[in-house]
Design an enzyme around this catalytic site. Sequence first.
Site, PDB file in Angstrom:
ATOM      1  CD  GLU A 278      18.974  -2.711  -2.637  1.00 17.93           C
ATOM      2  OE1 GLU A 278      19.131  -1.546  -2.282  1.00 17.93           O
ATOM      3  OE2 GLU A 278      18.315  -3.527  -1.963  1.00 17.93           O
TER       4      GLU A 278
ATOM      5  CG  ASP B 160      14.115  -4.694  -1.922  1.00 14.80           C
ATOM      6  OD1 ASP B 160      14.459  -3.582  -2.331  1.00 14.80           O
ATOM      7  OD2 ASP B 160      13.745  -4.907  -0.745  1.00 14.80           O
TER       8      ASP B 160
HETATM    9  C1  ARE Z   1       9.863   2.674   5.709  1.00 14.77           C
HETATM   10  C2  ARE Z   1      10.112   3.904   6.587  1.00 14.77           C
HETATM   11  C3  ARE Z   1      10.841   3.503   7.864  1.00 14.77           C
HETATM   12  C4  ARE Z   1      10.066   2.400   8.582  1.00 14.77           C
HETATM   13  C5  ARE Z   1       9.888   1.223   7.619  1.00 14.77           C
HETATM   14  C6  ARE Z   1       9.115   0.063   8.229  1.00 14.77           C
HETATM   15  O1  ARE Z   1      10.895   4.848   5.851  1.00 14.77           O
HETATM   16  O2  ARE Z   1      10.943   4.646   8.700  1.00 14.77           O
HETATM   17  O3  ARE Z   1      10.781   1.965   9.699  1.00 14.77           O
HETATM   18  O4  ARE Z   1       9.179   1.687   6.456  1.00 14.77           O
HETATM   19  O5  ARE Z   1       7.774   0.354   8.351  1.00 14.77           O
HETATM   20  C7  ARE Z   1      12.265   1.535   1.177  1.00 14.77           C
HETATM   21  C8  ARE Z   1      12.623   2.854   1.867  1.00 14.77           C
HETATM   22  C9  ARE Z   1      12.530   2.730   3.368  1.00 14.77           C
HETATM   23  C10 ARE Z   1      11.177   2.195   3.770  1.00 14.77           C
HETATM   24  C11 ARE Z   1      11.053   0.808   3.137  1.00 14.77           C
HETATM   25  C12 ARE Z   1       9.756   0.096   3.479  1.00 14.77           C
HETATM   26  O6  ARE Z   1      13.937   3.227   1.480  1.00 14.77           O
HETATM   27  O7  ARE Z   1      12.685   4.038   3.927  1.00 14.77           O
HETATM   28  O8  ARE Z   1      11.083   2.114   5.185  1.00 14.77           O
HETATM   29  O9  ARE Z   1      11.069   0.980   1.700  1.00 14.77           O
HETATM   30  O10 ARE Z   1       8.671   0.857   3.118  1.00 14.77           O
HETATM   31  C13 ARE Z   1      19.816  -0.537   3.157  1.00 14.77           C
HETATM   32  C14 ARE Z   1      19.573  -1.889   2.501  1.00 14.77           C
HETATM   33  C15 ARE Z   1      19.014  -1.780   1.100  1.00 14.77           C
HETATM   34  C16 ARE Z   1      17.807  -0.848   1.046  1.00 14.77           C
HETATM   35  C17 ARE Z   1      18.267   0.496   1.585  1.00 14.77           C
HETATM   36  C18 ARE Z   1      17.129   1.529   1.578  1.00 14.77           C
HETATM   37  O11 ARE Z   1      20.763  -2.656   2.501  1.00 14.77           O
HETATM   38  O12 ARE Z   1      18.620  -3.084   0.683  1.00 14.77           O
HETATM   39  O13 ARE Z   1      18.721   0.342   2.957  1.00 14.77           O
HETATM   40  N1  ARE Z   1      17.244  -0.740  -0.311  1.00 14.77           N
HETATM   41  C19 ARE Z   1      16.053  -1.542  -0.715  1.00 14.77           C
HETATM   42  C20 ARE Z   1      15.092  -0.756  -1.597  1.00 14.77           C
HETATM   43  C21 ARE Z   1      14.399   0.327  -0.801  1.00 14.77           C
HETATM   44  C22 ARE Z   1      13.516  -0.324   0.266  1.00 14.77           C
HETATM   45  C23 ARE Z   1      14.087  -1.560   0.821  1.00 14.77           C
HETATM   46  C24 ARE Z   1      15.281  -2.107   0.405  1.00 14.77           C
HETATM   47  C25 ARE Z   1      13.230  -2.319   1.745  1.00 14.77           C
HETATM   48  O14 ARE Z   1      15.758  -0.260  -2.715  1.00 14.77           O
HETATM   49  O15 ARE Z   1      13.643   1.194  -1.599  1.00 14.77           O
HETATM   50  O16 ARE Z   1      13.323   0.614   1.354  1.00 14.77           O
HETATM   51  O17 ARE Z   1      12.403  -3.140   0.920  1.00 14.77           O
HETATM   52  C26 ARE Z   1      24.571   1.526   4.227  1.00 14.77           C
HETATM   53  C27 ARE Z   1      24.497   0.058   3.864  1.00 14.77           C
HETATM   54  C28 ARE Z   1      23.301  -0.243   2.965  1.00 14.77           C
HETATM   55  C29 ARE Z   1      22.038   0.355   3.548  1.00 14.77           C
HETATM   56  C30 ARE Z   1      22.244   1.858   3.738  1.00 14.77           C
HETATM   57  C31 ARE Z   1      21.002   2.556   4.261  1.00 14.77           C
HETATM   58  O18 ARE Z   1      24.999   2.242   3.112  1.00 14.77           O
HETATM   59  O19 ARE Z   1      25.658  -0.331   3.180  1.00 14.77           O
HETATM   60  O20 ARE Z   1      23.178  -1.640   2.854  1.00 14.77           O
HETATM   61  O21 ARE Z   1      20.960   0.095   2.604  1.00 14.77           O
HETATM   62  O22 ARE Z   1      23.309   2.054   4.626  1.00 14.77           O
HETATM   63  O23 ARE Z   1      20.669   2.024   5.510  1.00 14.77           O
END
Ligand code: ARE
Length: 482
Positions: free
Chosen positions: A230, A193
Amino acid sequence: YKNPHYAPGRTTMVHLFEWKWDDIAAECERWLGPRGFGGIQISPPNENLIIWSHNRPWWERYQPMSYQLTTRSGNEQQFASMVRRCNDAGVRIYVDAIINHMTGTWNENVGTGGNTANFGQFNYPGVPFGRNDFNWPECYIEPSDYGCCPERVRNCQLSGLKDLNQGTEYVRQMIVTFMNRLIDMGVAGFRIDAAKHMWPGDLRIIYDRLHNLNTAHGFPSGARPYIYQEVIDLGGEAVSRDEYTPLAAVTEFKFGMELSRAFQGGNQLRWLANWGPQWNLLASADSLVFIDNHDNQRGHGAGGNILTYKQARPYKGAIAFMLAHPYGEPQLMSSFGFQNTEAGPPMDSSGNLISPSINSDNTCGNGWICEHRWRQIYQMVAFRNVAGNTNINDWWDNGSNQIAFCRGGQGFIAFNNDSWDLNQNLQTCLPAGRYCDVISGSKSGNSCTGKTVTVGNDGRALISVGANDYDMMLAIHRGPES
Ligand code: ARE
Ligand code: CA
């Protein structure tokens, strides 16, 4: 790290998002094993923060409290039993590993394993981690950082999630110990992740310290875990997927974006004739591919207009193309139904997950979608297994949205995404005989519940896919099911 180590003859994994370990074990034995699935990506197995203030959203599992194996999906003993039962059924387990960060800052501070934390102090006694284990001073990743500043993308907090410093030996040790415990229990690999948010050099050190896969679970000796990182890279950012392919496989987000576009009519299917690296996709061997994932099916992450179970007809078309085409390691999404993007999985008022029920037609109930139990999808998994590592040949198209191709002499598929019928005499590359279309029905005994295709001695057959047919494709292959 680029070999999934599937059991022989298997090719496809499914993400059983938010399933319980006991239910997954049962699913391996009653469905995934017998139907030829290769593996499962499971939700994060380690303890996470319980977030009642958002009614237990799905995303609480991305906020680690410790590496203890207790979550809503089950405890350590249930986890171990799942891995054993799935491997015995020929189905591998891949763990979603959250190693970039711990939790955000919340008023609630109890985890699914009963551990607490002091967020202000960066104190996670369940590991234990303290302030020295995190990047400091704390900073937050801004949208503009993705364009300019790799060190901010790696060392600042993603959505306020406390950012571990994998540059320190102690943090690496905790992560490696966690991952090795899972490998020893029989898992076959990991989704990393938020890999974009960690330094490739640190990840390399971590991967190289991982144990070989456990031979007592049927893996060959010396087998390395399968690792897919990822990294969302749609182009134009300061961090590129190419920094990660030297280490292990990478999630290819352009794949689902382009196929979603094409199958929604935004691009003609005939252009898919050179699908692969010529579309600026990763090299096939580096690429983990999917149409939708747990983020972009609900507008998180990146990618715009992604097909999901909610647009079933074009979605099944895109999935069929993914599974019929030899490019990449395919992953299916298996969802729970949702209306709003935060909603957690089916649960009771205490927050316990509710198991999927299984209907007489093999589909799921209790709020679970189970795309992997849709006939048009699971029968294409069998198609891919039969096609093996054959290439595409005898591509045909009508200059628009009707296409067809063979996979060696093993399988044939045709798609019609035009608004008029497809009726063509086409080369199927199959031996003469009668075949049962695996999309519109299935074989039961000697009869076929769907369309029948008669292939002549020259390998040609009349192929019909009406513009108003229930599905937009027709597929036949060698072997007993077709
Ligand atoms: C949650 C709340 C937030 C709060 C946070 C901390 O929604 O408001 O601030 O908690 O308390 C998932 C959810 C998030 C969630 C998080 C933790 O999607 O909403 O936050 O869990 O509970 C980037 C990253 C990429 C990430 C995506 C979502 O690069 O790695 O954002 N994906 C993975 C998982 C997710 C997970 C996380 C990471 C965290 O698959 O499910 O988040 O573990 C551009 C960039 C991308 C970027 C994208 C969005 O496109 O190129 O890199 O992706 O913008 O910002
Ligand atoms: Ca980081």
